[in-house]
Design a protein around this motif. Structure first.
Motif, PDB file in Angstrom:
ATOM      1  N   PRO A 250      12.751   5.718  -2.559  1.00 22.90           N
ATOM      2  CA  PRO A 250      13.407   5.519  -1.262  1.00 22.90           C
ATOM      3  C   PRO A 250      12.480   5.860  -0.096  1.00 22.90           C
ATOM      4  N   ASP A 251      12.556   5.070   0.965  1.00 26.34           N
ATOM      5  CA  ASP A 251      11.701   5.283   2.127  1.00 26.34           C
ATOM      6  C   ASP A 251      11.835   6.693   2.693  1.00 26.34           C
ATOM      7  N   GLU A 252      12.975   7.300   2.495  1.00 27.35           N
ATOM      8  CA  GLU A 252      13.236   8.612   3.091  1.00 27.35           C
ATOM      9  C   GLU A 252      12.452   9.740   2.436  1.00 27.35           C
ATOM     10  N   MET A 253      11.866   9.501   1.256  1.00 31.96           N
ATOM     11  CA  MET A 253      11.273  10.601   0.511  1.00 31.96           C
ATOM     12  C   MET A 253      10.184  11.324   1.295  1.00 31.96           C
ATOM     13  N   SER A 254       9.347  10.586   2.011  1.00 28.34           N
ATOM     14  CA  SER A 254       8.195  11.197   2.670  1.00 28.34           C
ATOM     15  C   SER A 254       8.515  11.777   4.040  1.00 28.34           C
ATOM     16  N   GLN A 255       9.759  11.694   4.468  1.00 29.25           N
ATOM     17  CA  GLN A 255      10.088  12.102   5.833  1.00 29.25           C
ATOM     18  C   GLN A 255      10.484  13.570   6.006  1.00 29.25           C
ATOM     19  N   PRO A 256      11.096  14.238   5.046  1.00 30.78           N
ATOM     20  CA  PRO A 256      11.490  15.639   5.266  1.00 30.78           C
ATOM     21  C   PRO A 256      10.288  16.561   5.480  1.00 30.78           C
ATOM     22  N   GLU A 257      10.509  17.623   6.216  1.00 35.13           N
ATOM     23  CA  GLU A 257       9.446  18.581   6.488  1.00 35.13           C
ATOM     24  C   GLU A 257       8.959  19.247   5.210  1.00 35.13           C
ATOM     25  N   GLY A 258       9.857  19.470   4.244  1.00 33.05           N
ATOM     26  CA  GLY A 258       9.425  20.095   2.999  1.00 33.05           C
ATOM     27  C   GLY A 258       8.379  19.265   2.279  1.00 33.05           C
ATOM     28  N   PHE A 259       8.563  17.949   2.228  1.00 26.62           N
ATOM     29  CA  PHE A 259       7.590  17.053   1.608  1.00 26.62           C
ATOM     30  C   PHE A 259       6.254  17.161   2.337  1.00 26.62           C
ATOM     31  N   ARG A 260       6.298  17.099   3.650  1.00 24.27           N
ATOM     32  CA  ARG A 260       5.075  17.112   4.438  1.00 24.27           C
ATOM     33  C   ARG A 260       4.368  18.467   4.361  1.00 24.27           C
ATOM     34  N   ARG A 261       5.144  19.523   4.280  1.00 25.98           N
ATOM     35  CA  ARG A 261       4.538  20.854   4.126  1.00 25.98           C
ATOM     36  C   ARG A 261       3.744  20.931   2.832  1.00 25.98           C
ATOM     37  N   ASN A 262       4.279  20.355   1.769  1.00 26.41           N
ATOM     38  CA  ASN A 262       3.560  20.374   0.502  1.00 26.41           C
ATOM     39  C   ASN A 262       2.322  19.482   0.536  1.00 26.41           C
ATOM     40  N   ILE A 263       2.383  18.366   1.251  1.00 25.30           N
ATOM     41  CA  ILE A 263       1.188  17.540   1.415  1.00 25.30           C
ATOM     42  C   ILE A 263       0.094  18.343   2.131  1.00 25.30           C
ATOM     43  N   ARG A 264       0.472  19.087   3.151  1.00 21.99           N
ATOM     44  CA  ARG A 264      -0.515  19.897   3.876  1.00 21.99           C
ATOM     45  C   ARG A 264      -1.126  20.961   2.973  1.00 21.99           C
ATOM     46  N   LYS A 265      -0.364  21.444   2.004  1.00 20.06           N
ATOM     47  CA  LYS A 265      -0.903  22.410   1.043  1.00 20.06           C
ATOM     48  C   LYS A 265      -2.035  21.790   0.223  1.00 20.06           C
ATOM     49  N   ILE A 266      -1.928  20.502  -0.056  1.00 19.06           N
ATOM     50  CA  ILE A 266      -2.965  19.819  -0.835  1.00 19.06           C
ATOM     51  C   ILE A 266      -4.298  19.898  -0.099  1.00 19.06           C
ATOM     52  N   GLY A 267      -4.273  19.599   1.202  1.00 19.90           N
ATOM     53  CA  GLY A 267      -5.502  19.689   1.983  1.00 19.90           C
ATOM     54  C   GLY A 267      -6.012  21.113   2.091  1.00 19.90           C
ATOM     55  N   ALA A 268      -5.100  22.065   2.263  1.00 16.05           N
ATOM     56  CA  ALA A 268      -5.505  23.469   2.368  1.00 16.05           C
ATOM     57  C   ALA A 268      -6.190  23.946   1.094  1.00 16.05           C
ATOM     58  N   ALA A 269      -5.811  23.325  -0.037  1.00 13.11           N
ATOM     59  CA  ALA A 269      -6.435  23.686  -1.316  1.00 13.11           C
ATOM     60  C   ALA A 269      -7.742  22.932  -1.556  1.00 13.11           C
ATOM     61  N   GLY A 270      -8.115  22.044  -0.613  1.00 12.67           N
ATOM     62  CA  GLY A 270      -9.397  21.359  -0.719  1.00 12.67           C
ATOM     63  C   GLY A 270      -9.343  19.985  -1.349  1.00 12.67           C
ATOM     64  N   TYR A 271      -8.155  19.384  -1.416  1.00 15.39           N
ATOM     65  CA  TYR A 271      -7.992  18.096  -2.080  1.00 15.39           C
ATOM     66  C   TYR A 271      -7.627  16.980  -1.094  1.00 15.39           C
ATOM     67  N   THR A 272      -7.969  15.771  -1.472  1.00 16.09           N
ATOM     68  CA  THR A 272      -7.548  14.565  -0.766  1.00 16.09           C
ATOM     69  C   THR A 272      -6.201  14.109  -1.307  1.00 16.09           C
ATOM     70  N   TYR A 273      -5.443  13.399  -0.469  1.00 16.10           N
ATOM     71  CA  TYR A 273      -4.166  12.828  -0.903  1.00 16.10           C
ATOM     72  C   TYR A 273      -4.207  11.320  -0.703  1.00 16.10           C
ATOM     73  N   ASP A 274      -3.934  10.566  -1.774  1.00 14.93           N
ATOM     74  CA  ASP A 274      -3.852   9.108  -1.703  1.00 14.93           C
ATOM     75  C   ASP A 274      -2.419   8.684  -1.406  1.00 14.93           C
ATOM     76  N   MET A 275      -2.276   7.745  -0.471  1.00 10.82           N
ATOM     77  CA  MET A 275      -0.973   7.186  -0.115  1.00 10.82           C
ATOM     78  C   MET A 275      -0.911   5.734  -0.562  1.00 10.82           C
ATOM     79  N   VAL A 276       0.226   5.343  -1.123  1.00 14.78           N
ATOM     80  CA  VAL A 276       0.419   3.927  -1.441  1.00 14.78           C
ATOM     81  C   VAL A 276       1.762   3.495  -0.869  1.00 14.78           C
ATOM     82  N   PHE A 277       1.700   2.537   0.047  1.00 14.69           N
ATOM     83  CA  PHE A 277       2.869   1.974   0.708  1.00 14.69           C
ATOM     84  C   PHE A 277       2.726   0.455   0.736  1.00 14.69           C
ATOM     85  N   HIS A 278       3.863  -0.240   0.834  1.00 17.51           N
ATOM     86  CA  HIS A 278       3.832  -1.662   1.153  1.00 17.51           C
ATOM     87  C   HIS A 278       3.533  -1.828   2.640  1.00 17.51           C
ATOM     88  N   ALA A 279       3.077  -3.014   3.026  1.00 20.47           N
ATOM     89  CA  ALA A 279       2.776  -3.264   4.432  1.00 20.47           C
ATOM     90  C   ALA A 279       3.992  -3.008   5.314  1.00 20.47           C
TER      91      ALA A 279
END
Length: 279
Positions: A114-143
């Motif tokens: 669902p499109d809504e999955m990436s919108q909550p702050e909790g999801f985004r907070r965890n994405i930011r943790k990935i960068g803080a740990a030194g990793y890249t994050y790949d995104m895959v979306f339709h146009a």
């Protein structure tokens, strides 16, 4: 143009489940490192990065643990592991475990949820943790979802992000203009890189060609420049388009107007930088 393939899938059915392939005749059976080596032989591939293959939810951690045993063999330089940023439970533990699994980055498939999955702050907070740990994050979306990709990227300004598969333009549906507008917004964000991969799957069957895709390649180069583009093979999903050997040849033709130094950036140098790969 030497290539590091930053999007090498494997399908190993004796170990993992791949329900998403059930209706795709071209993706039945196994797709192994030996198969990849045979197809890429003589094509200038100097290394690979395994990309999580969308295994069944119950298997995503098992996949990363299995692939860790393959890193360092057959030219595999690291892996991009699956994760579940929508779930706080166990997320930090998974990041910690991945430090010993030769992980270079993470991905959560977002074009099939669902499109809504990436919108909550909790999801985004965890994405930011990935960068803080030194990793890249790949995104895959339709146009059509590039607005969601932009919102996620703006919420994670310090997180290195890679937009997979050229932003998935609807080539078959002649969706260039809408895709281009979304890509302009993505290119304006300096922490977003673009993966030059997967685009032939979006063409009508049997139509993928250099002539058809050159306007898309030229637009990506104008927006992101060679300095922010990374090559990927997307095998075996690329079999739904033109197949790996033909995509390698097509990539070289689409990028033929660049200098040797610019081709090297896209082919392998940016990959080493973005994913912090071993020399």
């Amino acid at each position: 143009m030497d290539l590091i393939d930053t999007h090498q899938h494997l399908i190993l059915r004796d170990h993992l489940g791949y329900a998403w392939t059930d209706t795709l005749p071209a993706l039945q059976g196994d797709f192994t490192p030996a198969d990849y080596a045979r197809l890429s032989h003589g094509k200038g591939v100097i290394g690979t990065v395994f990309m999580e293959t969308g295994v069944d939810d119950a298997d995503y951690q098992a996949e990363a643990r299995l692939i860790a045993g393959l890193v360092g063999k057959g030219g595999m330089l690291g892996q991009i592991a699956s994760c579940r940023p929508e779930l706080d439970a166990g997320f930090d533990d998974w990041l910690a475990e991945c430090k010993i699994l030769s992980v270079a980055g993470f991905r959560r498939l977002l074009h099939v949820v669902p499109d809504e999955m990436s919108q909550p702050e909790g999801f985004r907070r965890n994405i930011r943790k990935i960068g803080a740990a030194g990793y890249t994050y790949d995104m895959v979306f339709h146009a059509r979802q590039l607005g969601l990709a932009e919102a996620l990227a703006r919420a994670c300004p310090d997180q290195p992000l890679v937009l997979d598969h050229c932003g998935n333009p609807d080539v078959a549906g002649q969706g260039f203009d809408a895709w281009y507008r979304g890509m302009q917004a993505m290119a304006a964000l300096p922490h977003v890189w673009l993966k030059f991969s997967g685009i032939t799957v979006n063409c009508a069957p049997g139509t993928a060609s250099v002539a058809l895709l050159q306007p898309y390649a030229d637009a990506m180069l104008a927006l992101f420049g060679p300095e922010r583009m990374i090559w990927g093979g997307d095998w075996p999903v690329v079999n739904l388009g033109v197949g790996l050997p033909d995509w390698i040849d097509m990539s070289r033709a689409l990028l033929a107007g660049l200098s040797a130094d610019e081709q090297a950036l896209i082919g392998h140098q940016n990959a080493r930088k973005v994913y912090r790969l071993p020399a």
